[in-house]
Motif scaffolding. Structure first.
Motif, PDB file in Angstrom:
ATOM      1  N   UNK A  16       0.830  -1.196   0.000  1.00 39.75           N
ATOM      2  CA  UNK A  16       0.000   0.000   0.000  1.00 39.75           C
ATOM      3  C   UNK A  16       0.871   1.255   0.000  1.00 39.75           C
ATOM      4  N   UNK A  17       0.775   2.023  -1.075  1.00 36.36           N
ATOM      5  CA  UNK A  17       1.490   3.294  -1.166  1.00 36.36           C
ATOM      6  C   UNK A  17       2.926   3.198  -1.640  1.00 36.36           C
ATOM      7  N   UNK A  18       3.438   1.996  -1.901  1.00 35.02           N
ATOM      8  CA  UNK A  18       4.814   1.871  -2.373  1.00 35.02           C
ATOM      9  C   UNK A  18       4.887   2.378  -3.813  1.00 35.02           C
ATOM     10  N   UNK A  36      -1.645  -2.842 -13.899  1.00 26.35           N
ATOM     11  CA  UNK A  36      -2.972  -2.968 -13.287  1.00 26.35           C
ATOM     12  C   UNK A  36      -2.929  -3.838 -12.038  1.00 26.35           C
ATOM     13  N   UNK A  37      -2.182  -4.925 -12.093  1.00 29.14           N
ATOM     14  CA  UNK A  37      -2.089  -5.818 -10.924  1.00 29.14           C
ATOM     15  C   UNK A  37      -1.383  -5.143  -9.769  1.00 29.14           C
ATOM     16  N   UNK A  38      -0.289  -4.451 -10.056  1.00 26.41           N
ATOM     17  CA  UNK A  38       0.455  -3.765  -8.997  1.00 26.41           C
ATOM     18  C   UNK A  38      -0.411  -2.677  -8.365  1.00 26.41           C
ATOM     19  N   UNK A  39      -1.148  -1.953  -9.189  1.00 26.43           N
ATOM     20  CA  UNK A  39      -2.063  -0.938  -8.665  1.00 26.43           C
ATOM     21  C   UNK A  39      -3.130  -1.598  -7.785  1.00 26.43           C
ATOM     22  N   UNK A  43       0.085  -0.540  -4.982  1.00 26.18           N
ATOM     23  CA  UNK A  43       1.278   0.176  -5.427  1.00 26.18           C
ATOM     24  C   UNK A  43       0.945   1.376  -6.294  1.00 26.18           C
ATOM     25  N   UNK A  44       1.807   2.379  -6.247  1.00 29.77           N
ATOM     26  CA  UNK A  44       1.688   3.569  -7.085  1.00 29.77           C
ATOM     27  C   UNK A  44       2.629   3.376  -8.261  1.00 29.77           C
ATOM     28  N   UNK A  64      13.056   7.359  -3.378  1.00 34.17           N
ATOM     29  CA  UNK A  64      11.665   7.515  -3.804  1.00 34.17           C
ATOM     30  C   UNK A  64      10.946   6.254  -4.225  1.00 34.17           C
ATOM     31  N   UNK A  65      11.660   5.272  -4.711  1.00 33.84           N
ATOM     32  CA  UNK A  65      11.024   4.059  -5.233  1.00 33.84           C
ATOM     33  C   UNK A  65      11.221   2.888  -4.285  1.00 33.84           C
ATOM     34  N   UNK A  66      10.197   2.036  -4.208  1.00 35.78           N
ATOM     35  CA  UNK A  66      10.285   0.853  -3.372  1.00 35.78           C
ATOM     36  C   UNK A  66      10.443  -0.433  -4.152  1.00 35.78           C
TER      37      UNK A  66
END
Length: 145
Positions: A16-18, A36-39, A43-44, A64-66
């Motif tokens: 959530x929010x990564x 679409x799956x990551x969202x 995930x952002x 900034x990125x996870x």
């Protein structure tokens, strides 16, 4: 079809929010499906279509990125993905990377951060979820503490 989740389920999502950077060819169906799956996992997703632009974004914003995901088939194959992974240099130790390719004969979920997660394309929803959770396993440990 839209799915709605009650708010209490959102906090249980590992990702959530990564912020996720997806490197994929512009016309890639697999890239759109992955995004679409990551969202859906919380995930952002930000998408890049050129390898060096993606690497520049990661290097310019190291905190900034996870997660970094490469849809290798549209980028020159698994070797191009491995090359991009190696070009991250010291970022490799901090940033989990998932490589997705048809050339991948065996899916791999290494414990070592210096090795990317390998997923076979086309990626099933289950494989993507396992790879995503594995990549962000430190977040699971953090939430449990």
């Amino acid at each position: 079809m839209q799915h709605f989740r009650p708010m209490e389920h959102d906090v249980a999502l590992v990702g959530w929010g990564v912020r996720v950077l997806l490197l994929s060819a512009a016309e890639s169906v697999g890239g759109r499906t992955t995004a679409n799956r990551i969202a859906g996992f919380g995930g952002l997703v930000e998408t890049q279509t050129e390898m060096f632009a993606a690497l520049e974004a990661l290097i310019d914003d190291p905190q900034g990125y996870g997660l970094f995901i490469i849809d290798c088939d549209g980028m020159g194959g698994i070797e191009a993905g491995r090359k991009a992974f190696s070009m991250l240099g010291e970022q490799t130790c901090r940033l989990p990377v998932i490589l997705i390719s048809r050339e991948c004969t065996e899916q791999m979920f290494p414990d070592d951060r210096t090795a990317p997660i390998l997923l076979r394309a086309p990626v099933s929803a289950l494989s993507m979820r396992i790879g995503f959770d594995h990549a962000l396993r430190e977040r699971i440990s953090f939430r449990a503490a």
